[in-house]
Structure formats: structure tokens, C-alpha cells
Scaffold this active site. Structure first.
Site, PDB file in Angstrom:
ATOM      1  CB  ALA A 150      10.850   0.635  -2.041  1.00  0.00           C
ATOM      2  CG  ASN A 152       9.946  -3.525  -4.217  1.00  0.00           C
ATOM      3  OD1 ASN A 152      10.401  -2.393  -4.406  1.00  0.00           O
ATOM      4  ND2 ASN A 152       8.665  -3.800  -4.350  1.00  0.00           N
ATOM      5  CE  LYS A 175      16.922   7.454   1.091  1.00  0.00           C
ATOM      6  NZ  LYS A 175      17.398   6.091   1.307  1.00  0.00           N
ATOM      7  N   PRO A 176      18.505   5.863  -3.328  1.00  0.00           N
ATOM      8  CG  PRO A 176      20.245   4.592  -4.213  1.00  0.00           C
ATOM      9  CD  PRO A 176      19.938   5.933  -3.622  1.00  0.00           C
ATOM     10  CD  GLU A 249       3.056   5.112  -7.677  1.00  0.00           C
ATOM     11  OE1 GLU A 249       2.286   4.256  -7.212  1.00  0.00           O
ATOM     12  OE2 GLU A 249       2.751   5.814  -8.654  1.00  0.00           O
ATOM     13  CB  CYS A 283       3.894  -2.086  -3.776  1.00  0.00           C
ATOM     14  SG  CYS A 283       4.235  -1.785  -5.513  1.00  0.00           S
ATOM     15  CE  LYS A 454      -9.774   2.281  -0.518  1.00  0.00           C
ATOM     16  NZ  LYS A 454     -10.724   1.368   0.143  1.00  0.00           N
ATOM     17  CD  GLU A 461       6.439   5.980  -9.885  1.00  0.00           C
ATOM     18  OE1 GLU A 461       6.469   4.787  -9.545  1.00  0.00           O
ATOM     19  OE2 GLU A 461       7.383   6.771  -9.703  1.00  0.00           O
TER      20      GLU A 461
HETATM   21  P1  NDP Z   1      10.209   2.495   3.410  1.00  0.00           P
HETATM   22  O1  NDP Z   1       8.992   3.330   3.447  1.00  0.00           O
HETATM   23  O2  NDP Z   1      10.783   2.020   4.671  1.00  0.00           O
HETATM   24  O3  NDP Z   1      11.378   3.297   2.676  1.00  0.00           O
HETATM   25  C1  NDP Z   1      11.222   3.836   1.375  1.00  0.00           C
HETATM   26  C2  NDP Z   1      12.334   4.830   1.102  1.00  0.00           C
HETATM   27  O4  NDP Z   1      12.107   6.015   1.880  1.00  0.00           O
HETATM   28  C3  NDP Z   1      13.722   4.336   1.493  1.00  0.00           C
HETATM   29  O5  NDP Z   1      14.672   4.832   0.574  1.00  0.00           O
HETATM   30  C4  NDP Z   1      13.896   4.962   2.861  1.00  0.00           C
HETATM   31  O6  NDP Z   1      15.256   5.063   3.230  1.00  0.00           O
HETATM   32  C5  NDP Z   1      13.272   6.323   2.650  1.00  0.00           C
HETATM   33  N1  NDP Z   1      12.840   6.999   3.858  1.00  0.00           N
HETATM   34  C6  NDP Z   1      12.574   6.475   5.075  1.00  0.00           C
HETATM   35  N2  NDP Z   1      12.148   7.448   5.924  1.00  0.00           N
HETATM   36  C7  NDP Z   1      12.137   8.610   5.223  1.00  0.00           C
HETATM   37  C8  NDP Z   1      11.761   9.963   5.517  1.00  0.00           C
HETATM   38  N3  NDP Z   1      11.319  10.313   6.727  1.00  0.00           N
HETATM   39  N4  NDP Z   1      11.850  10.885   4.545  1.00  0.00           N
HETATM   40  C9  NDP Z   1      12.278  10.526   3.309  1.00  0.00           C
HETATM   41  N5  NDP Z   1      12.651   9.284   2.960  1.00  0.00           N
HETATM   42  C10 NDP Z   1      12.575   8.328   3.901  1.00  0.00           C
HETATM   43  O7  NDP Z   1       9.871   1.299   2.427  1.00  0.00           O
HETATM   44  P2  NDP Z   1      10.760   0.025   2.086  1.00  0.00           P
HETATM   45  O8  NDP Z   1      12.043   0.436   1.451  1.00  0.00           O
HETATM   46  O9  NDP Z   1      10.779  -0.849   3.280  1.00  0.00           O
HETATM   47  O10 NDP Z   1       9.871  -0.647   0.923  1.00  0.00           O
HETATM   48  C11 NDP Z   1       8.754  -1.412   1.194  1.00  0.00           C
HETATM   49  C12 NDP Z   1       7.487  -0.593   1.075  1.00  0.00           C
HETATM   50  O11 NDP Z   1       7.453   0.070  -0.171  1.00  0.00           O
HETATM   51  C13 NDP Z   1       6.245  -1.445   1.129  1.00  0.00           C
HETATM   52  O12 NDP Z   1       5.278  -0.864   1.965  1.00  0.00           O
HETATM   53  C14 NDP Z   1       5.744  -1.437  -0.282  1.00  0.00           C
HETATM   54  O13 NDP Z   1       4.391  -1.620  -0.434  1.00  0.00           O
HETATM   55  C15 NDP Z   1       6.191  -0.127  -0.779  1.00  0.00           C
HETATM   56  N6  NDP Z   1       6.353  -0.164  -2.223  1.00  0.00           N
HETATM   57  C16 NDP Z   1       5.448   0.502  -2.989  1.00  0.00           C
HETATM   58  C17 NDP Z   1       5.512   0.432  -4.360  1.00  0.00           C
HETATM   59  C18 NDP Z   1       4.544   1.187  -5.208  1.00  0.00           C
HETATM   60  O14 NDP Z   1       4.881   1.504  -6.337  1.00  0.00           O
HETATM   61  N7  NDP Z   1       3.356   1.507  -4.750  1.00  0.00           N
HETATM   62  C19 NDP Z   1       6.531  -0.371  -5.026  1.00  0.00           C
HETATM   63  C20 NDP Z   1       7.465  -0.989  -4.125  1.00  0.00           C
HETATM   64  C21 NDP Z   1       7.351  -0.884  -2.764  1.00  0.00           C
HETATM   65  P3  NDP Z   1      15.957   3.811   3.967  1.00  0.00           P
HETATM   66  O15 NDP Z   1      15.573   2.575   3.257  1.00  0.00           O
HETATM   67  O16 NDP Z   1      17.382   4.118   3.804  1.00  0.00           O
HETATM   68  O17 NDP Z   1      15.434   3.861   5.361  1.00  0.00           O
END
Ligand code: NDP
Length: 487
Positions: A150, A152, A175-176, A249, A283, A454, A461
């Protein structure tokens, strides 16, 4: 452009370009300035990265663990030496204040690499006495790990996935997020400098479909995603088609419960950290702050006074503690939630507006926002906002607080503030959440497993717990006597 890398991707030990990929721009969220222009990986480039990782895996899995650990610890040292430059890059890419990135991003990545570097040579199987004969287990790597981050905490997320994966002998294709593509490329260079063999850590840029291609690739043995719940469901479904291991996560809507006997200022500090650090884009944030009625007025008064001291401004200025949100779409999403909070009857205590900052007319700033009198059914109390918006809810009894805190599909984190030792442990035991704090919030040292219950995720991690998710156990029965058979 201020932060243009040598090339978009890093495969088999070198930067490489994919001219056929769609353009992907990174912007400085404080100004809107484009700081780097990259290209997404086409499927051919993802395939090349996975092929490189397969070759790298053979070399790395056969490298003595003590040497693997040394490479990880060297990488940790380089991250620390370059902390300022890496932090500035992370601030440009994410908009998070330099005040934060200097201590929370490359620095925590270094801690993670150092921790797993130390653990690598201690990973063993076990000996099982069978009375004469015996069995033993080998802890073996999985193969190629497809890791997706993600936006952040780009560097921290890359390290949280790479360090345990590499410690166990796997190779990685990372993949970032398309929004924050830059620091993972620096990490790849640092790994190479630290002595990691070519192909063991690769970076491909791209949008969701690049991630999806990586997840569906037959030569990827495991996926590890940090992202939202909807993406997590898609990744789990795709991974299931080839029965890959998956660590997810995901998001949260975590409760922070403040009892009447809590130290008010400490509870307010924790609520501020749990909602406004990184402009709320974390998150595990404690975004539902349940405050017991006897302490509510004192809590809200101190919270409003202290939130008024937040310094919004250019995140590259080290005296600034509150930066912009990462992107226009994130800002639009957050402002829509603020409007919904007002429309559904929550009381705005402070903030609630897009903030204007002198000299940064295009900055994506939102005022730290506190809603009081929030009730459970309101949209802002149920959905993850991922911005600087705190919801304060009242409660009367412990049982009520626990029941309401648990009434959510999420279960990432939870916190309790009380001076009553027994109540602190009792309430934490009753909460359905994977990562919990008593009398603090959001501290995530690498020694402590991190992850959700859930819908907030699968797997863990950090800590020893992550090792189980990046390795597999082979059981070996050794017969010391004759072999009996029926005939
Ligand atoms: P997204 O779910 O939109 O994206 C996460 C990553 O997945 C990105 O690299 C995205 O690419 C990629 N992605 C999107 N669609 C697919 C797919 N179908 N298959 C594989 N990869 C895919 O999250 P955000 O980047 O918007 O981050 C915010 C979210 O992340 C929040 O809901 C937050 O809670 C969660 N988060 C959770 C954490 C944890 O440790 N539990 C920590 C930090 C954030 P691209 O961005 O290029 O679309």
C-alpha cells in the site's frame, strides 16, 4: 524531476525499463508537482521478474543461513546510514512529514532487517523421538514470494515483507503501490550493495492489474498483500486458483476504549497518535474512540485544545507535524466522509475542512477533525476513512464498550486506557482484534507480531510469527530398525 529513478523496475540485479508500459507518475502531495515519471510493468516484465526470482531463489536457498543473515544486517546498516536521504524521498512520495519519516519509515525497515538478520541462523526444525526410530523436521522456504504494498508506509511495508521472506530463503518480486513507487527501488539497490545475489529481490511497478498478474503467476508460491479489504478478497480469490499461501494485511476500524479512571492526557496523546499521525493514513488507527461518560467532557476539552496546536505545512520542513493526504482521490474520499458525518448528525468538535496552507495552494491538506456524539450506526463509525477523522463515542459500562467495540467486520487492532490492571487485561482478552495495546496505541516494534482478526486479514507480519508464513515444514521419518510388512 526531483526524484526520477534510473529506471522503473529492478530485475535480476539491475534497473530496467519497459517502454510498452502505461505511464505512472509520482507527485509530491504538498504541491502537486510531478517528481518522477515511470512506466507500469507489462505481463512480459512481470514474467521476467518472476523468472529472475526463480533463478535467484536457487542460489539464495542454498546460501548458508548465517551468510543470509549477514546480508540482511548489512542492508539494515546501509538503510540507517542513508536514513535522511531515504526519508526525504519517502516524504516527497507520500507527503508524510519529514519529522515522521526520519523515525518511522527507513528506520523501522532497518529494525526489521536487523531483527530477521539475527534470526536467520537460528531457524531450525525439530527432532522427534519415536522410541528407537525418530523423525525430524526441516523448515524450508516456499519459493518465489509475490509481495504487494500500500502507499502509506512504502519502505516499511517492503521491509516487513522482504526481511522474513529472505530470512527463510525465499526470493521476492515486490510491487509497490502505483502512488508511491520510489523507495522500493532504493531498497533493491541497497540489497544489491549488501551482497544479495541478483534476482533475489526484484521490483515491478504497476497498477492493480500488475499485482493481479503477479498473484496469478504459476511460479509464485506465496503472496503477501498490504491493502484494502476489497483488494484482499480479490487477491485471496486469485491465489486460491493456484492454492498459493497468502498473508493479507488489510484495513480496520479499530476501537480505542478510554475508561473513567484513565490518565486523561495520556489517553488524549494516544487518540491523537491513533488518528492524526501520517494524517490518519494508518491501517491500525483507533478511529472509534469510546470514552466513558464520566471522563468525556475533560477528554474532549483537552483533545480540542491540543489538536489546535497541530502545525500543518510543507512536510519537508522538519518543524511541521501534519502533512497533506497522499492523493486527490484520497482527499475527496475523506471529505465525503466528513460531509456524511455532519449530515448524519455527528457533532463537529474541530476541523472538518480542507486546510489551506500559505505558499502551498495545491497541497492536499485536511484539518485534523474530531466528531463527538458519534453513534454506532453512522457511516463514519462503520467504514474505514483512512484520513485525519476521529470519531468519539460515549459509553457507560465495560460490557457495553466491549460489545460495541466488537460489533464490526474488522479486527485489526484495539486499545484500552485504564489504571485498573485487571480490567485492562480482561477487556483486551474480550476484544476481537489481532494487535492490541494497553495504555498506549499504535506502537509496532518488529519483535511483536502484527496482523488482524476477521476481515482485517490472514497471517501475521513481524516477530517469530512471520516465519511460519514464509516457510513450510518438511517431516522426515527415519527408521532405525527393520521394515515390517504383511507378507
Ligand atoms: P489497495 O487495496 O487499493 O491497494 C493495495 C495494493 O494492491 C496496491 O499496490 C494496488 O495497486 C494493489 N492491487 C490493487 N488491485 C489488485 C489486484 N486485483 N490484485 C493484486 N494487487 C492489486 O490499498 P491502498 O494502496 O489504497 O492502501 C490503503 C488500504 O491499505 C487501506 O484499506 C488500509 O487499511 C490498508 N492497509 C493495511 C495495512 C495493514 O498492515 N493491515 C497497512 C497499510 C494499509 P495500485 O495501488 O497500483 O492500484
Amino acid at each position: 524531476m526531483r526524484a526520477q529513478p534510473a529506471a522503473s523496475h529492478f530485475i535480476n540485479g539491475k534497473p530496467c525499463e519497459d517502454a510498452a508500459g502505461a505511464v505512472l507518475e509520482s507527485r509530491y502531495p504538498a504541491t502537486g508537482e510531478v517528481i518522477a515519471s515511470l512506466r507500469a510493468a507489462t505481463p512480459e516484465t512481470v514474467n521476467a521478474a518472476v523468472a529472475a526470482a526463480r533463478s535467484g531463489f536457487k542460489v539464495w536457498a542454498a546460501t548458508p543461513p548465517v551468510e543470509r543473515g549477514r546480508v540482511l544486517r548489512r542492508a539494515a546498516d546501509i538503510l540507517r546510514e542513508r536514513n535522511r536521504a531515504l526519508s526525504e524521498l519517502e516524504t516527497l512520495d507520500t507527503g508524510k512529514p519529514l519529522q515522521e519519516t526520519l523515525v518511522a519509515d527507513a528506520a523501522s525497515g532497518a529494525d526489521c532487517l536487523e531483527y530477521y538478520g539475527g534470526l536467520t541462523a537460528t531457524l531450525t526444525g525439530e527432532h522427534i523421538d519415536l522410541g528407537g526410530s525418530f523423525a525430524y523436521t526441516r523448515r524450508e522456504p516456499l519459493g518465489v514470494v509475490g509481495a504487494i504494498g500500500a502507499w502509506n508506509y512504502p519502505m516499511q511495508i517492503a521491509c516487513w515483507k522482504a526481511a522474513p521472506a529472505l530470512a527463510c530463503g525465499n526470493a521476492v518480486v515486490f510491487k509497490p503501490s502505483e502512488v508511491t513507487p520510489l523507495s522500493a527501488l532504493k531498497l533493491a539497490e541497497i540489497f544489491k550493495e549488501a551482497g544479495l545475489p541478483d534476482g533475489v529481490f526484484n521490483v515491478v511497478q504497476g497498477f492493480g492489474e500488475t499485482g493481479a498478474h503477479l498473484v496469478s503467476h504459476p511460479d509464485v508460491a506465496k503472496v503477501s498483500l498490504t491493502g484494502s479489504v476489497p483488494t484482499g478478497k480479490r487477491v485471496a480469490a486469485t491465489a486460491a486458483e493456484t492454492l498459493k499461501h497468502a498473508t493479507l494485511e488489510l484495513g480496520g476500524k479499530s476501537p480505542l476504549i478510554v475508561f473513567d479512571d484513565a490518565d486523561v492526557d495520556n489517553a488524549v496523546s494516544a487518540a491523537i497518535n491513533a488518528n492524526f499521525y501520517s494524517s490518519g493514513q494508518i491501517c491500525s488507527n483507533g478511529t472509534r474512540v469510546f470514552v466513558q461518560k464520566g471522563i468525556k467532557d475533560a477528554f474532549l476539552t483537552r483533545l480540542a485544545e491540543r489538536t489546535a496546536n497541530a502545525r500543518l505545512g510543507d512536510p519537508m520542513d522538519e518543524s511541521i507535524d501534519t502533512g497533506p493526504l497522499v492523493s486527490q482521490s484520497q482527499l475527496d474520499k475523506v471529505m465525503a466522509y466528513v460531509d456524511k458525518g455532519v449530515a448524519e448528525g455527528a457533532r463537529l468538535v474541530c476541523g472538518g475542512k480542507r486546510a489551506s496552507v500559505d505558499g502551498l495552494p495545491d497541497g492536499l491538506f485536511v484539518e485534523p477533525t474530531v466528531f463527538a456524539d458519534v453513534v454506532d450506526h453512522m457511516t463514519i463509525a462503520r467504514e474505514e476513512i483512512f484520513g485525519p477523522v476521529m470519531c468519539v463515542l460515549d459509553f457507560e459500562t465495560e460490557d457495553e464498550a466491549v460489545a460495541r467495540a466488537n460489533a464490526t467486520e474488522f479486527g485489526l487492532a484495539a486499545g484500552v486506557f485504564t489504571r485498573d490492571l485487571q480490567r485492562g487485561h480482561r477487556v483486551i482478552a474480550a476484544l476481537h482484534a489481532g494487535t492490541c495495546w494497553i495504555n498506549t496505541y499504535n506502537l509496532t516494534p518488529v519483535e511483536m507480531p502484527f496482523g488482524g482478526y476477521k476481515m482485517s486479514g490472514i497471517g501475521r507480519e513481524n516477530g517469530h510469527a512471520a516465519i511460519a508464513h514464509y516457510s513450510q515444514i518438511k517431516s522426515v521419518y527415519v527408521e532405525m530398525g527393520d521394515v515390517e510388512s504383511a507378507y
